[in-house]
Design an enzyme around this catalytic site. Sequence first.
Site, PDB file in Angstrom:
ATOM      1  CE1 TYR A  18       0.910  -0.589   4.500  1.00 37.31           C
ATOM      2  CE2 TYR A  18       0.499   1.762   4.284  1.00 37.31           C
ATOM      3  CZ  TYR A  18       1.022   0.701   4.995  1.00 37.31           C
ATOM      4  OH  TYR A  18       1.657   0.918   6.189  1.00 37.31           O
ATOM      5  CB  CYS A  19       1.705   4.123  -1.454  1.00 37.71           C
ATOM      6  SG  CYS A  19       0.927   4.009  -3.059  1.00 37.71           S
ATOM      7  CG  ASP A  20      -1.820   8.465   1.906  1.00 32.69           C
ATOM      8  OD1 ASP A  20      -2.971   8.001   1.864  1.00 32.69           O
ATOM      9  OD2 ASP A  20      -1.530   9.536   2.463  1.00 32.69           O
ATOM     10  CB  CYS A  78      -0.120   6.621  -4.300  1.00 31.87           C
ATOM     11  SG  CYS A  78       1.451   5.931  -3.831  1.00 31.87           S
TER      12      CYS A  78
END
Lengths: 176, 166
Positions: free
Chosen positions: B123-125, B129
């Site tokens: 995951y990222c934000d 992204c």
Amino acid sequence: MIFTGGVMMVESAQHKKEKYIKQKTPGKRTTVARLVLGAVFIFAGIDKIRHPGAFSEVIYNYQVLPDQLINGTAILLPWLELILGGCLVAGLWLPGAIVLTNMLLLTFFGALLFNVARGLNINCGCFSTSTEPVGGTTMAWYVLRDSFFLLLGGRLFFALRRMHSDDERQKVFQGP
Amino acid sequence: MGKESTKTFLGLTIARQAAVLVFLTTVIGLGVNQVRSNRLPLIEDWSHEARLKTPSGQSMVISLDEAKALFLSGEAMFVDARPSAEFEQGHIAGAVCLPWQEFEVFFDSVFPDLLPDATIVAYCDGETCDLSEHLAEELYNMGYENVRVLVNGWSVWRDAGLPTEG
């Protein structure tokens, strides 16, 4: 007195004519700006034409276009850059080419600023279609570089307007 | 004969030339695209689900509910693809830090935690992204076949009130 007056009048007409010619001919700097901007556009177009898939990724990363328009832009935009660059370098169809070039530069600049404003670090995809992530300083450099291109484009646009504007001096050549 | 007429004339010239240049671009661009081997489809599905597919056609995207279930059962390893500074400010509880931008630097320290058979959730934000997408693709190519992407992971996880730390 009359004779001197006559000379003065001739000189004045000569002066007007020179001013008119100066107005109607692009200066050296304008020519340099045209050639530089043309070369930049040709160079920018070629890599994108060679890698359409990578360029569509770049456009996607900008996050400014709806998905349906991404591929169409990736297919057409590089050719527009190449053709405009060709026109600028060759001095062909300058009115249309200069205006389109400025519209593109403004669009690029707007998209870049939009992403700087929202803190998105994107590879600008300006000259290479690599999508390696970049840092904040690189974004600042992109903005600086694009500002310079806009200055060149602006110079060409105002030269175009100057050369096509109609004013008193033009009447020198209009005769009776 | 005044200023107006000449300006209009320049405006017309610009419009006419611009229209022809755009038309020329369209013909050449579409024409070349049709005949080249690496042609692009005119319209492509750029959604996360469509973009992130394994070679077998399975989507790598995982929903928040699925991710939550895997988290609660302890079956998944969460991998944070954001820069390490953002990881330190807060991350999903138990996640490991593997910034995509410094993948090589961090991978060795994370390697023991990544079990080949476990589900890995990258995951990222942010909705847009793509760090976690690149990370997931890389991990998949390295042989981690159960790698998934939680789109906009940090935000949706935190907003759902799920466990975080840091």
